[in-house]
Design an enzyme around this catalytic site. Structure first.
Site, short mmCIF file in Angstrom:
data_model
loop_
_atom_site.label_atom_id
_atom_site.label_comp_id
_atom_site.label_asym_id
_atom_site.label_seq_id
_atom_site.Cartn_x
_atom_site.Cartn_y
_atom_site.Cartn_z
N ARG A 1 -25.21 14.95 -18.21
CA ARG A 1 -24.10 15.60 -17.49
C ARG A 1 -24.31 17.11 -17.35
NH1 ARG A 1 -18.71 12.44 -19.77
NH2 ARG A 1 -18.54 10.99 -18.02
N LYS B 1 -12.11 0.59 -24.00
CA LYS B 1 -10.97 0.92 -23.15
C LYS B 1 -10.56 -0.23 -22.23
CE LYS B 1 -12.73 5.73 -22.67
NZ LYS B 1 -13.03 6.83 -21.77
N GLY C 1 -20.85 7.96 -18.42
CA GLY C 1 -21.68 8.78 -19.29
C GLY C 1 -22.54 7.93 -20.21
N GLY D 1 -14.94 5.97 -15.67
CA GLY D 1 -13.55 5.73 -15.27
C GLY D 1 -13.30 6.24 -13.86
C1 3PG Z 1 -15.54 10.44 -19.71
O1 3PG Z 1 -16.42 10.66 -20.54
O2 3PG Z 1 -15.20 9.27 -19.42
C2 3PG Z 1 -14.93 11.60 -18.98
O3 3PG Z 1 -15.44 12.81 -19.44
C3 3PG Z 1 -13.41 11.57 -19.10
O4 3PG Z 1 -13.02 11.62 -20.44
P1 3PG Z 1 -11.60 11.03 -20.87
O5 3PG Z 1 -11.67 9.53 -20.67
O6 3PG Z 1 -11.41 11.43 -22.30
O7 3PG Z 1 -10.56 11.66 -19.96
MG MG Z 2 -16.74 8.03 -21.30
#
Ligand code: 3PG
Ligand code: MG
Length: 376
Positions: free
Chosen positions: A42, A181, A328, A351
Site C-alpha cells: 500500500r 468480517k 490488503g 471492503g
Molecule cells: C482495510 O485495511 O480494509 C482498510 O484500510 C480499511 O480499514 P477499516 O476496515 O479498519 O476501516
Molecule cells: Mg483489511
C-alpha cells in the site's frame, strides 16, 4: 462518474497538499521488539501520486489510519514504522506523515471540528485512499467541502479497473471470498451474488457459512449475528461453494494438526481450507472468464496454514481470465508468493472493492465529485 484528476488541481507548485492515503499496513515486531512494516504494497501503491506532487514543487502532508485504535492513542498503532519505510522508499523530501488519524474520535465520527483542524494550513486535498474510500470518515469526506480536491493516481486507477469489471465482465464471473468480517461482508456478498455465477467461500468467514449450512465447526469462529443471513444466502438457490475439507488445529495442543471435514469436532479449530477444497477453487478460477478474489483462505501468515491461499494465488496467476485481487491481505499474500505481477489488477482495497461493486459508488468518491462544481 468522472472524478477530478491531479491535472484538474489549480497550480500545485509551492502549495501545501493534504494527501489522504490508505497506509494501513500489517506490522511485525522484530527480535528487539521494534515494529516494522511487514508488507509495503500500500505504501508503494501511493508513491506515484506523492511523486507527481513533489516533482511539481508541492509540499505533501500524508495522512492515514492504521488499525482500529477506537479513538484513543495506542503506541502499537503509531505510524512511526510507516514513516520510516516511506523515507526509505522516497528519500528525504518535502513529505510529512501525520500520526494515526483514528487516535482522535473525530476521524471516525466525521466531526467538523476535526476536519477543520486537519485542513488548516493546507491549500489542496488529494484522496488516494482507495482502501478506505468506503468509510465516511472525516479525512475522506470532509476536506473536499473546503479545499480544491482531486483523486490521486491510485484511487483513479482502482475505480477505472473496477468499472471495467462491472461493465465488461467476461462470463463466467467467479468470486472467491475469504478473510474475516462476515457480518460486514454479508450485504456485499448478497449484492455480489446477483452478478457472479459462482461464489467460493473460505477463510475465517466460512465457518459462519458452514454452521449456517448445518455443519459442526468445533472451536472455529462463528459470527452468531450473521448466521441467519448466511442461511438465507445459502437458500437463495445461487451457486455458493463452501469448503469440503479443512486443515484444523487442536485448541489445547496447537502443534497438533489434522485435515478433516468439513465437520470439525469440538476442541478443534479450522485454520485453512483443505487440499480438495483448494483444488476445487483452483479449477473454478482457471475456467472462469473473470475472477475477483478478496481475502485469504486461511491464516496464511503461518506457513502451516498457507497452502489454501497459495493454491488460490497460483490459480489466479495461471488463469487466462481477467483477474482482480482485492484487499490488503490478499494483495500481501500475492506479494509473499512472488505472484503480485501475474494478475491483471491487484487492488489495494478489500471492503472498498466489494462496496463499490455493490453500490456503484463510495462516500470518498461522492465527496470528490461534490467538490467539482466549486471549481467553476
Ligand atoms: C482495510 O485495511 O480494509 C482498510 O484500510 C480499511 O480499514 P477499516 O476496515 O479498519 O476501516
Ligand atoms: Mg483489511
Amino acid at each position: 462518474m468522472r472524478l477530478p484528476a491531479l491535472e484538474d488541481l489549480p497550480e500545485v507548485a509551492g502549495r501545501s497538499v493534504l494527501v489522504r492515503a490508505d497506509l494501513n499496513v500489517p506490522l511485525v515486531e522484530d527480535a528487539s521488539g521494534r515494529l516494522t512494516v511487514a508488507d509495503d504494497f500500500r505504501l508503494r501503491a501511493t508513491l506515484p501520486t506523492v511523486q507527481w506532487l513533489i516533482e511539481r514543487g508541492a509540499r505533501v502532508t500524508l495522512c492515514t489510519h492504521l488499525g482500529r485504535p477506537a479513538g484513543r492513542p495506542d503506541p502499537r498503532l503509531s505510524v512511526a514504522p510507516v514513516r520510516d519505510r516511506l523515507r526509505e522508499l522516497l528519500g528525504d523530501g518535502p513529505v510529512e506523515v501525520l500520526e494515526n488519524l483514528r487516535f482522535d474520535p473525530g476521524e471516525e465520527a466525521n466531526d467538523p471540528a476535526f476536519v477543520a483542524r486537519l485542513v488548516a494550513g493546507h491549500d489542496l486535498y488529494v484522496n488516494d485512499a482507495f482502501g478506505a474510500a468506503h468509510r465516511a470518515h472525516a479525512s475522506i469526506v470532509g476536506p473536499p467541502a473546503t479545499l480544491p480536491s482531486a483523486a490521486g493516481r491510485l484511487l483513479a486507477r482502482e475505480v477505472a479497473v473496477l468499472a471495467r469489471l462491472v461493465e465488461r465482465a467476461e462470463p463466467p464471473l467467479v468470486a472467491v471470498v475469504g478473510g474475516a468480517k462476515a457480518k460486514e461482508k454479508l450485504p456485499l456478498l448478497r449484492a455480489l451474488l446477483d452478478q457472479v455465477d459462482t461464489l467460493a467461500v473460505g477463510g475465517a468467514l466460512c465457518f459462519t457459512f458452514l454452521r449456517a449450512a448445518g455443519r459442526e465447526v468445533g472451536d472455529s469462529p462463528v459470527e452468531e449475528d450473521a448466521l441467519e443471513e448466511c442461511r438465507a444466502l445459502l437458500e437463495s438457490g445461487r451457486r455458493i461453494e463452501l469448503p469440503v475439507d479443512l486443515v484444523a488445529q487442536r485448541s489445547d495442543r496447537p502443534e497438533e494438526l489434522a485435515t478433516s471435514g468439513p465437520d470439525l469436532p469440538s476442541g478443534w479449530r479450522g485454520m485453512d481450507i483443505g487440499e480438495r477444497t483448494g483444488e476445487r477453487f483452483a479449477t473454478l478460477i482457471e475456467s472462469a472468464g473473470t475472477v475477483l478474489w478478496n481475502g485469504p483462505l486461511g491464516a496464511y501468515e503461518d506457513p502451516r496454514f498457507a497452502a489454501g491461499t497459495r493454491l488460490v494465488a497460483e490459480a489466479m496467476a495461471a488463469s487466462p481470465a481477467f483477474t482482480v485481487v482485492g484487499g490488503g491481505d490478499s494483495a500481501a499474500a500475492m506479494a509473499a508468493f512472488g505472484l503480485a505481477d501475474r494478475v491483471d489488477h491487484l487492488s489495494s482495497g478489500g471492503g472498498a472493492t466489494l462496496e463499490l461493486l455493490e453500490k456503484g459508488d463510495l462516500p470518498g468518491l461522492a465527496a470528490l465529485r461534490r467538490w467539482a462544481p466549486l471549481r467553476r
